[in-house]
Design an enzyme around this catalytic site. Structure first.
Site, mmCIF file in Angstrom:
data_model
loop_
_atom_site.group_PDB
_atom_site.id
_atom_site.type_symbol
_atom_site.label_atom_id
_atom_site.label_comp_id
_atom_site.label_asym_id
_atom_site.label_seq_id
_atom_site.Cartn_x
_atom_site.Cartn_y
_atom_site.Cartn_z
ATOM 1 N N LYS A 1 30.964 -35.239 -5.445
ATOM 2 C CA LYS A 1 30.640 -34.766 -7.152
ATOM 3 C C LYS A 1 31.054 -33.711 -7.142
ATOM 4 O O LYS A 1 30.374 -33.151 -8.833
ATOM 5 C CB LYS A 1 29.793 -33.585 -5.535
ATOM 6 C CG LYS A 1 28.393 -34.735 -5.324
ATOM 7 C CD LYS A 1 27.157 -33.953 -4.471
ATOM 8 C CE LYS A 1 27.547 -33.034 -3.359
ATOM 9 N NZ LYS A 1 28.107 -33.524 -2.540
ATOM 10 N N CYS B 1 14.868 -24.661 3.247
ATOM 11 C CA CYS B 1 16.538 -24.673 4.034
ATOM 12 C C CYS B 1 17.293 -23.720 4.363
ATOM 13 O O CYS B 1 17.717 -24.181 5.698
ATOM 14 C CB CYS B 1 17.480 -25.323 2.496
ATOM 15 S SG CYS B 1 19.025 -24.924 2.495
ATOM 16 N N MET B 2 16.997 -22.458 3.930
ATOM 17 C CA MET B 2 17.883 -21.511 5.236
ATOM 18 C C MET B 2 16.908 -20.353 5.779
ATOM 19 O O MET B 2 17.495 -19.600 6.113
ATOM 20 C CB MET B 2 18.208 -21.060 3.852
ATOM 21 C CG MET B 2 19.462 -21.920 3.204
ATOM 22 S SD MET B 2 20.813 -22.910 4.449
ATOM 23 C CE MET B 2 21.213 -20.934 5.499
ATOM 24 N N GLY C 1 22.965 -24.396 2.126
ATOM 25 C CA GLY C 1 22.479 -25.974 1.798
ATOM 26 C C GLY C 1 22.542 -25.931 0.174
ATOM 27 O O GLY C 1 23.127 -26.654 -0.766
ATOM 28 N N GLN C 2 21.868 -24.617 -0.347
ATOM 29 C CA GLN C 2 22.373 -24.901 -1.704
ATOM 30 C C GLN C 2 23.588 -23.818 -2.560
ATOM 31 O O GLN C 2 23.680 -22.754 -1.848
ATOM 32 C CB GLN C 2 21.424 -24.212 -2.669
ATOM 33 C CG GLN C 2 19.362 -24.990 -1.744
ATOM 34 C CD GLN C 2 18.334 -24.607 -2.594
ATOM 35 O OE1 GLN C 2 18.351 -24.965 -3.779
ATOM 36 N NE2 GLN C 2 17.607 -25.064 -1.469
#
Lengths: 794, 240
Positions: A83, A167-168, A379-380
């Protein structure tokens, strides 16, 4: 910026015309020798995951033309993943959004930015309390900060929450409940020296590839790294594992308790470390963030039922394997690093599971020295920097403050020069509540009337989409504003679409998983009339200010987003033509920096980040004027906030005595388990080639052609009994919806019998129409990893 | 003649042993020849790389050599998004059980019949599929994807890798590309390397003894921030 805008426009037009001829993977390629202009290189963090690799971006004639791993970056040391190497392609999808669009008579029609700002101001003036912003862990720090100030300092309604909630959130509550303060103590350096790596429901080989290979490549240098992979399906990470512990979904709680029980049973827990640095904690009847004090005796008694035999029975993990994992924790000579991400966080007992992993490291003393670390991965790219540190959550204020605390509100009002009482003490709506409320008719209590979405795609990524997103359809008084770069499942439902600049089309600052704050400059211009998200917020605020809105004024009557250049002159940043007259990111970052001091997350001045490949906070100025980052937080040998002579100090301890909390948290069954009607476990997740909802990576031919469609992974025996082979279409159904997609047997991941897996990147096959919106009672984070499903031949 | 052909010819010119290159500015430099028509295959061989650059004339090379080199460079470029991007994998990999399988063929390089598996040009890295994705979906059902894919990016990668130069006729040519992730020169230039790009002397192991990087482009590229310098520093090494 040095390049000429006209030249850029011409180039863009040319590129568009030539699009058909320049397909990258196959067909004609352009080998450019006639034009000898060299690439101009500059740094940027990668746009994708929370690892925070640094890339070098090669630009020429106003276009990104090449990418390199940044050799000067500690995070990735010159390497990227598939990516990252293709990140430049995300800018050039032929369908970039280039002009604001307003829905009229069912159709999105172009409008000017000026009209768009009037629409936003009208919505706010019409129902200020019902206006919300739904943001992102992909927001840059200044973007999130501007939205935070706009909502909490300007509109006084606290209706702001990020997709990081999905997510977090459980990682945050896990840190708070354990250490009294958010974010990891260790850092990626632990990966270079650990002897044992434990991946808890985590597949870093695909999701954080650069970090995973940072560990695994040590083996090729002759070092021994033992990998325990605890999972509910075999993945690429399992390929590298020495031990694969396949557990029944949700029983990770029981496994952690079993290991803790064994540490005590063998008398192998670190009594000295625990005695000096830890206290015990347990849940109150209603689960809460801080629970109540407990004792070692009570803790040990609570663990008693979690014998190898019992845990083998409910988890399916053989006692022998559990014993082996316990052996490692009982061995003080081994350096143990734990990694986890969505498997633990997207869990209806996510807070509990986070605290249990921290607890194991504390109880065993595998904490606080290089290589001994419980390391939660994000994740981000800026879930830490923006969502967590800037605090763009419904209950939070910048720098670890919360709206409920009067003193914290007062700090912020002072920093922002706002009158007392401007900040609302009542938390706003968290993600699930915001969307549930938005999709509920106003006369039935759906009080959120407008949501402005930035840098995320909830139309694809919210759980239980029918209820939490599509429910908006037909509700005439609800209004959805979406700032994005491409048409998405979210813009499809939008009433106002705002085209945004992305990545190196704007200045930015991210904060990665290891507390590292990373800066970059704009390197190319956005297409058409696309503009920075920060500008969009400042311009909307200014429109309200011009209309006389009190919230957009500080206590001296000045605009809350007054931006000054480095000479102190005011810059009309709300006018796009003047937005880049100064570096607005720099101005906002300097305004934000003082917030970070309270929780000892000290940040260096903006210009220091310009000259570095990111620095890990606390970044503290030395006597010689230099700025020093901190790698091992709470550890006396490295953290400047630990007093001389102390080995460890949890200086934000909730109990005020420098101690971290070791929690007992019981195994609790999941809200939905397989039964006769829905006999399979359904797990969802990512794949290496695609980032989240695929909006960016789906437009990169190398990645899209390698992974062109969502699928359902099936165990061969299940496929056999269904009469299905790879490529056959099957219908997956849950109590919430159904989806028909191709089966993949013995594919990349291998779920055990009775389990299936579907990736969520494909906007044509929305698996989140099937997932559950049940969520953790403390973090409010939903569980995307387990629900009951049925599979049949389509 | 396409630009693609141009670079191939240029590279071929630089690589063919014995090609005579005359350094610019020397007193015995012949008068600049009349440029051939734009579609002439020898155009690039006689045209300066760019206006204002020192003139380095290249002599024509054999036509078949050009074609071989052209085909190799084209094949190489077709597998990448830009020069320096990891190439895609031109074959199925799902039938292999472990990424270690990659090494069986790509460790030292492997040839069977006309099929060549080139050696890795970079040091051993354990997770091959971290960077290299398959050119085509491994899925038997890919063709049956639900509806059209998203439109593809119009990203145009930079492929300029040459030309290389020589100080005088017998001087070793400079490297026309950087060496980041390309430290095993023989992966491309060895016996199992690309046709037309192979060295005449694979027995000499230390390539960079004679072939220097032409552009002087440091592999650790600098940024605007580096130019400013500054007081930032990483923390001291505090490992026990």
């Amino acid at each position: 910026m040095t390049f000429d805008r006209r030249q850029f426009m011409a180039r863009t037009a040319m590129a568009a015309a030539a699009a058909a001829a320049t397909k990258m993977a196959r067909g004609d390629v352009s080998l450019d020798v006639l034009d000898s202009d060299e690439l101009t290189w500059d740094k940027a963090p990668c746009r994708f995951c929370g690892t925070g690799c640094h890339v070098m971006v090669g630009t020429r004639h106003g276009r990104v033309e090449a990418i390199r791993g940044d050799l000067k970056a500690d995070v990735n040391k010159g390497l990227l993943c598939a990516k990252g190497y293709h990140v430049g392609g995300i800018l050039y999808g032929p369908d970039r959004l280039k002009t604001p669009m307003l829905r009229r008579n069912g159709h999105l029609e172009p409008v000017t930015w000026d009209e768009a700002m009037d629409v936003i101001a009208d919505r706010i003036e019409g129902d200020q309390a019902g206006f919300a912003i739904y943001g992102s862990g992909q927001w840059t720090i200044p973007e999130g900060y501007a939205c935070q100030k706009f909502i909490k300092g300007g509109l006084s309604n606290n209706n702001i929450d990020p997709n990081a909630r999905l997510c977090m959130a459980s990682a945050v509550t896990g840190f708070l409940a354990t250490y009294g303060v958010d974010e990891p103590a260790g850092c990626y350096d632990d990966l270079d020296v650990c002897d044992v790596l434990i991946t808890w429901g985590n597949n870093p080989a695909e999701m954080h590839p650069v970090l995973f290979s940072r560990v695994m490549d040590r083996r090729s240098r002759g070092e021994k790294v033992e990998l325990f992979d605890l999972g509910t399906r075999r993945t690429r990470t399992t390929d590298f594992a020495d031990h694969y512990l396949n557990f029944t979904p949700q029983t990770d709680l029981a496994i952690a308790n079993c290991i803790a029980r064994e540490l005590i049973a063998r008398n192998a827990w670190d009594k000295d470390f625990v005695g000096r640095h830890c206290a015990f904690r347990k849940d109150t009847e209603k689960p809460s963030l801080f629970g109540e004090a407990s004792s070692f005796k009570e803790y040990a008694t609570s663990l008693d039922p979690y014998t190898f035999e019992y845990v083998e029975e409910i988890s399916g993990v053989p006692a022998e394997q559990l014993r082996l994992l316990a052996d490692r924790f009982c061995d003080p000579s081994k350096k143990i690093t734990s990694l986890w991400c969505m498997g633990v966080n997207q869990h209806t007992r996510g807070t509990a599971m986070n605290t249990l992993i921290h607890g194991l490291h504390l109880l065993s003393g595998h904490f606080g020295t290089p290589g001994d670390s419980p390391t939660s991965l994000t994740g981000q790219p800026s879930a830490c920097g923006t969502a967590r540190e800037v605090g763009t959550l419904a209950h939070a204020l910048p720098g670890g403050r919360i709206v409920k605390k009067e003193a914290h509100r007062a700090h912020c009002e002072d920093f922002w020069n706002l009158p007392r009482g401007r900040i609302n003490p009542k938390p706003g709506t968290h993600t699930i509540a915001m969307w549930d409320n938005f999709c509920t008719p106003t006369d039935e209590g759906g009080s959120v009337s407008t949501v402005w979405v930035q840098v995320t795609n909830p139309g694809q990524t919210l759980p239980n989409l029918e209820k939490l997103f599509r429910g908006k359809a037909g509700l005439e008084d609800k209004f959805l504003i979406v700032s994005d770069c491409y048409p998405t499942a979210t813009t499809e439902m939008a009433d106002l679409v705002l085209p945004s600049a992305m990545w190196v089309e704007k200045n930015g600052i991210f904060g990665n998983s290891e507390r590292r704050t990373q800066q970059w400059f704009r390197q190319v211009l956005p297409p058409g009339d696309a503009r920075d998200d920060t500008w969009q917020v400042i311009a909307a605020a200014r429109r309200l200010y011009d209309r006389g809105h009190e919230g957009m004024r500080d206590k001296d009557g000045d605009f809350i987003f007054t931006i000054r250049d480095q000479q102190g002159q005011e810059v009309p940043a709300w006018e796009w033509a003047h937005y880049y007259d100064t570096n607005v990111d720099r101005y906002l970052f300097e305004e934000y920096r003082p917030f970070a001091r309270m929780k000892h997350k000290d940040l260096a001045p903006y210009d220091v980040y310009v000259a570095s490949r990111g620095l890990r906070w606390p970044v503290v100025q030395q006597d010689d004027g230099s700025w020093r980052e901190t790698r091992f937080r709470f550890s006396g040998f490295d953290d400047p906030y630990v007093a001389d002579g102390e080995d460890i100090d949890f200086y934000h301890s909730k109990t005020g005595d420098g101690k971290a909390q070791i929690w007992f948290r019981p195994y609790v069954p999941p809200p939905e388990s397989p039964d006769t009607d829905y006999p399979f476990w359904l797990c969802t997740g990512r794949v290496l080639e695609h980032w989240h909802s695929g909006t960016m990576t789906g437009r990169i031919p190398q990645l899209q052609e390698s992974m062109p469609t969502a699928y359902v992974e099936l165990h061969a025996a299940d496929a056999g009994s269904l009469g299905v082979k790879s490529g056959d279409r099957v219908t997956v159904s849950t109590r919430r919806g159904e989806l028909t997609l191709p089966a993949w047997v013995d594919g990349r991941g291998q779920p055990p019998r009775g389990s299936i897996f579907v990736p969520f990147f494909d906007e044509r096959l929305l698996v989140n129409a099937l997932t559950l919106d049940a969520h953790d009672p403390i973090s409010k984070q939903p569980d995307y990893k387990k629900c009951a499903a049925n599979v049949r031949r389509a | 003649m396409t630009r693609l052909q141009s670079i191939a010819l240029t590279a071929a010119a630089a690589l063919v042993a014995g090609a005579t290159l005359l350094a610019a500015g020397t007193s015995d430099r012949p008068a600049a020849p009349t440029p051939p028509p734009a579609d002439s295959p020898t155009r690039m061989l006689t045209t300066p790389a760019a206006q204002g650059e020192p003139l380095i004339r290249r002599l024509p090379v054999l036509a078949d050599q050009e074609q071989v080199c052209l085909a190799s460079l084209k094949a190489r470029a077709e597998r990448r998004a830009y020069d320096g991007a990891p190439p895609v994998i031109p074959h199925d990999v799902e039938s292999f059980t472990h990424t270690k399988s990659c090494l069986d063929c790509h460790g030292a390089g492997f040839k069977m019949g006309a099929q060549v598996a080139r050696a890795m040009p970079h040091p051993y890295l354990a997770a091959c599929e971290q960077c290299h994705v398959t050119a085509e979906a491994p899925l038997a059902f890919a063709a049956r994807a639900a509806g059209p894919s998203l439109p593809s990016s119009t990203f145009e990668g930079r492929f300029r890798t040459g030309p290389s130069t020589r100080a005088w006729a017998e001087a070793p040519p400079t490297m026309p590309h950087g060496t980041l992730m390309r430290t095993n020169c023989l992966a491309c230039h060895g016996r199992l390397g690309w046709a037309g790009l192979q060295t005449s002397h694979p027995e000499r192991a230390n390539c960079i003894q004679c072939h220097v990087s032409q552009s002087g482009q440091p592999e650790g590229l600098s940024t605007r921030g580096d130019a400013i310098g500054g007081p930032a520093q990483n923390s001291r090494n505090l490992y026990r």
